[in-house]
Write a protein that holds these residues in place. Structure first.
Motif, PDB file in Angstrom:
ATOM      1  N   LYS A 137       0.826  -1.205   0.000  1.00 29.33           N
ATOM      2  CA  LYS A 137       0.000   0.000   0.000  1.00 29.33           C
ATOM      3  C   LYS A 137       0.864   1.260   0.000  1.00 29.33           C
ATOM      4  O   LYS A 137       0.541   2.243  -0.678  1.00 29.33           O
ATOM      5  N   GLU A 138       1.955   1.236   0.758  1.00 41.72           N
ATOM      6  CA  GLU A 138       2.850   2.386   0.784  1.00 41.72           C
ATOM      7  C   GLU A 138       3.508   2.601  -0.582  1.00 41.72           C
ATOM      8  O   GLU A 138       3.698   3.745  -1.023  1.00 41.72           O
ATOM      9  N   MET A 139       3.850   1.520  -1.255  1.00 39.74           N
ATOM     10  CA  MET A 139       4.466   1.638  -2.566  1.00 39.74           C
ATOM     11  C   MET A 139       3.468   2.163  -3.595  1.00 39.74           C
ATOM     12  O   MET A 139       3.827   2.962  -4.469  1.00 39.74           O
ATOM     13  N   ILE A 140       2.226   1.713  -3.516  1.00 37.07           N
ATOM     14  CA  ILE A 140       1.209   2.229  -4.440  1.00 37.07           C
ATOM     15  C   ILE A 140       0.994   3.722  -4.224  1.00 37.07           C
ATOM     16  O   ILE A 140       0.822   4.492  -5.178  1.00 37.07           O
ATOM     17  N   LYS A 141       1.067   4.157  -2.976  1.00 41.24           N
ATOM     18  CA  LYS A 141       0.907   5.585  -2.670  1.00 41.24           C
ATOM     19  C   LYS A 141       2.142   6.395  -3.060  1.00 41.24           C
ATOM     20  O   LYS A 141       2.071   7.619  -3.161  1.00 41.24           O
ATOM     21  N   GLY A 142       3.267   5.717  -3.241  1.00 38.82           N
ATOM     22  CA  GLY A 142       4.492   6.403  -3.632  1.00 38.82           C
ATOM     23  C   GLY A 142       5.336   6.891  -2.475  1.00 38.82           C
ATOM     24  O   GLY A 142       6.227   7.733  -2.672  1.00 38.82           O
ATOM     25  N   SER A 143       5.105   6.357  -1.288  1.00 39.15           N
ATOM     26  CA  SER A 143       5.851   6.814  -0.112  1.00 39.15           C
ATOM     27  C   SER A 143       7.352   6.580  -0.234  1.00 39.15           C
ATOM     28  O   SER A 143       8.146   7.275   0.415  1.00 39.15           O
ATOM     29  N   HIS A 144       7.745   5.610  -1.056  1.00 38.71           N
ATOM     30  CA  HIS A 144       9.153   5.241  -1.170  1.00 38.71           C
ATOM     31  C   HIS A 144       9.911   6.079  -2.187  1.00 38.71           C
ATOM     32  O   HIS A 144      11.137   5.962  -2.302  1.00 38.71           O
ATOM     33  N   VAL A 145       9.217   6.928  -2.928  1.00 34.35           N
ATOM     34  CA  VAL A 145       9.838   7.633  -4.048  1.00 34.35           C
ATOM     35  C   VAL A 145      10.541   8.901  -3.565  1.00 34.35           C
ATOM     36  O   VAL A 145       9.916   9.767  -2.940  1.00 34.35           O
ATOM     37  N   THR A 146      11.818   9.009  -3.869  1.00 30.99           N
ATOM     38  CA  THR A 146      12.628  10.137  -3.414  1.00 30.99           C
ATOM     39  C   THR A 146      12.221  11.424  -4.137  1.00 30.99           C
ATOM     40  O   THR A 146      11.653  11.382  -5.238  1.00 30.99           O
ATOM     41  N   PRO A 147      12.538  12.581  -3.552  1.00 30.75           N
ATOM     42  CA  PRO A 147      12.242  13.854  -4.216  1.00 30.75           C
ATOM     43  C   PRO A 147      12.871  13.966  -5.600  1.00 30.75           C
ATOM     44  O   PRO A 147      12.264  14.530  -6.520  1.00 30.75           O
ATOM     45  N   GLU A 148      14.073  13.423  -5.770  1.00 27.66           N
ATOM     46  CA  GLU A 148      14.741  13.499  -7.068  1.00 27.66           C
ATOM     47  C   GLU A 148      13.974  12.736  -8.142  1.00 27.66           C
ATOM     48  O   GLU A 148      13.797  13.228  -9.265  1.00 27.66           O
ATOM     49  N   VAL A 149      13.511  11.533  -7.802  1.00 26.99           N
ATOM     50  CA  VAL A 149      12.759  10.729  -8.764  1.00 26.99           C
ATOM     51  C   VAL A 149      11.392  11.367  -9.029  1.00 26.99           C
ATOM     52  O   VAL A 149      10.903  11.377 -10.165  1.00 26.99           O
ATOM     53  N   ARG A 150      10.767  11.922  -8.010  1.00 27.39           N
ATOM     54  CA  ARG A 150       9.486  12.603  -8.194  1.00 27.39           C
ATOM     55  C   ARG A 150       9.626  13.756  -9.188  1.00 27.39           C
ATOM     56  O   ARG A 150       8.752  13.962 -10.043  1.00 27.39           O
ATOM     57  N   HIS A 174      -1.937  11.916 -10.178  1.00 25.59           N
ATOM     58  CA  HIS A 174      -1.921  11.404  -8.809  1.00 25.59           C
ATOM     59  C   HIS A 174      -0.879  12.167  -7.989  1.00 25.59           C
ATOM     60  O   HIS A 174       0.242  12.391  -8.435  1.00 25.59           O
ATOM     61  N   ILE A 175      -1.255  12.583  -6.814  1.00 23.81           N
ATOM     62  CA  ILE A 175      -0.316  13.234  -5.903  1.00 23.81           C
ATOM     63  C   ILE A 175       0.211  12.177  -4.936  1.00 23.81           C
ATOM     64  O   ILE A 175      -0.548  11.575  -4.164  1.00 23.81           O
ATOM     65  N   MET A 176       1.514  11.939  -4.997  1.00 23.87           N
ATOM     66  CA  MET A 176       2.112  10.910  -4.153  1.00 23.87           C
ATOM     67  C   MET A 176       2.046  11.293  -2.680  1.00 23.87           C
ATOM     68  O   MET A 176       2.024  12.474  -2.330  1.00 23.87           O
ATOM     69  N   ALA A 177       2.044  10.264  -1.852  1.00 24.57           N
ATOM     70  CA  ALA A 177       2.122  10.484  -0.411  1.00 24.57           C
ATOM     71  C   ALA A 177       3.478  11.095  -0.066  1.00 24.57           C
ATOM     72  O   ALA A 177       4.441  10.962  -0.832  1.00 24.57           O
ATOM     73  N   PRO A 178       3.584  11.788   1.052  1.00 22.29           N
ATOM     74  CA  PRO A 178       4.875  12.366   1.453  1.00 22.29           C
ATOM     75  C   PRO A 178       5.972  11.295   1.504  1.00 22.29           C
ATOM     76  O   PRO A 178       5.708  10.134   1.838  1.00 22.29           O
ATOM     77  N   PHE A 179       7.166  11.699   1.156  1.00 23.35           N
ATOM     78  CA  PHE A 179       8.301  10.778   1.171  1.00 23.35           C
ATOM     79  C   PHE A 179       8.534  10.235   2.572  1.00 23.35           C
ATOM     80  O   PHE A 179       8.613  10.987   3.548  1.00 23.35           O
TER      81      PHE A 179
END
Length: 352
Positions: free
Chosen positions: A216-229, A249-254
């Motif tokens: 669920k966290e990965m689907i929300k994008g919690s793991h994605v760094t600011p650089e990749v975003r 889609h707005i990703m969840a906070p890093f």
């Protein structure tokens, strides 16, 4: 010599399943389809590769094959899916086909599959002439996860000196990033067979060796760094992704804690999409096939844009009524798009 004994001699150990699959390919193609099938094993830590060469149509003897194209396929040696596919490619493209039996997750986590494919490819590039193949005519290919491996191997080959470079890379609905599971194609096709979004996330987690509780966290994008975003926001803002009715889609906070557990998901070989321009611009020409009704559609389109922006020639074929998996259904009469996809790939190979 029976297969259990042969796998001991070849040093295959735990790869018995791969050996059995390759063995059955050898038997069926050699006996039924006028192909010569050779195997080489224990050349890169115990993996198998199946080499298919077209036989002379006028007789039972193999025609002399001299310095022709080779298709190095990053498909697992599974007779139910890739026996007829590899045979069809060999017969209709006129190329030698090398199919690599790489280790699979979850028993073997990342980077096992990538390491196997890279070692097999490097070995073949170095020894191609022993199989009557011009090493400068080798094409690296894969579908789905194999498309990921194809992209990753080609990128890694950029940094390896003293070996011939592949002529081209062929990626069929490739999986190229484990960062954003909410790009337009994921949103539009998340419930479309054969690859649902949940299944794609599950496979990604199994591959990197993470805990399924993180899905669920990965689907929300919690793991994605600011650089990749930042990179994704830039690329997805182009007109190719201005899809009618799609709301970004707005990703969840890093979340650094989540990132630390799955950080390999954003690196090579898991996400070749994010590699540096300095690597991308040195890649061989590319063929990318995408399907409209496929969660991975935009992975391919994003990579197409990255390659083109870095001066790499790209041939793009989009199957408007296609879905994930059609390439392996090329011989099913009711799946017209599968045969269309196969024939287009063959045409590309023959015209190189």
């Amino acid at each position: 010599m029976n297969i259990e004994r042969s796998q001991e001699v070849l040093g295959l150990g735990e790869h018995t399943a791969s050996c059995k699959n390759a063995w059955s390919i050898s038997g069926s193609i050699g006996c039924n389809r006028r192909f010569s099938c050779g195997l080489f094993a224990d050349i890169f830590g115990g993996n198998l590769a199946c080499i298919l060469k077209s036989r002379d149509p006028t007789g039972d003897c193999e025609s002399e094959i001299t310095l022709e194209n080779t298709y190095v396929c990053h498909w697992h040696l599974h007779p139910d899916l890739y026996d007829s596919l590899c045979g069809y490619l060999t017969k209709n493209s006129g190329a030698v086909v090398v199919s690599v039996g790489y280790r699979l997750a979850p028993e073997h986590r990342c980077p096992a599959a990538f390491d196997d494919c890279l070692k097999a490819t490097v070995h073949f590039l170095k020894t191609a002439q022993e199989h009557g193949v011009d090493p400068s005519s080798v094409i690296i290919c894969g579908d789905s996860a194999g498309g990921n491996l194809t992209a990753g191997v080609c990128q890694c080959l950029v940094g390896i000196a003293d070996i011939p470079k592949p002529l081209a890379q062929v990626m069929i609905y490739p999986a190229l990033q484990i960062a954003d599971f909410n790009v337009p194609s994921y949103e539009q096709n998340k419930m479309v067979p054969l690859l649902l979004r949940e299944r794609a996330v599950y496979c990604a987690i199994m591959y990197i060796g993470a805990d399924l509780s993180l899905s669920k966290e990965m689907i929300k994008g919690s793991h994605v760094t600011p650089e990749v975003r930042e990179k994704l926001n830039k690329w997805l803002s182009s007109e190719e992704f201005q899809v009618k009715g799609y709301k970004p889609h707005i990703m969840a906070p890093f979340n650094k804690g989540v990132y630390e557990k799955v950080k390999k998901s954003l690196e090579l070989p898991c996400s070749p999409l994010f590699s540096d321009d300095a690597v991308i611009r040195q890649l061989p020409k590319a063929y990318i096939l995408t399907c409209e009704f496929d969660v991975l559609r935009d992975d391919g389109i994003l990579y197409k844009k990255r390659l083109e922006d870095n001066g790499v020639p790209v041939t793009w074929f989009h199957v408007k009524d296609g879905f994930h998996g059609i390439f392996t259904l090329f011989d099913q009469p009711e799946v017209v798009s599968g045969k269309l996809a196969m024939d287009n790939v063959i045409t590309y190979i023959k015209n190189l």
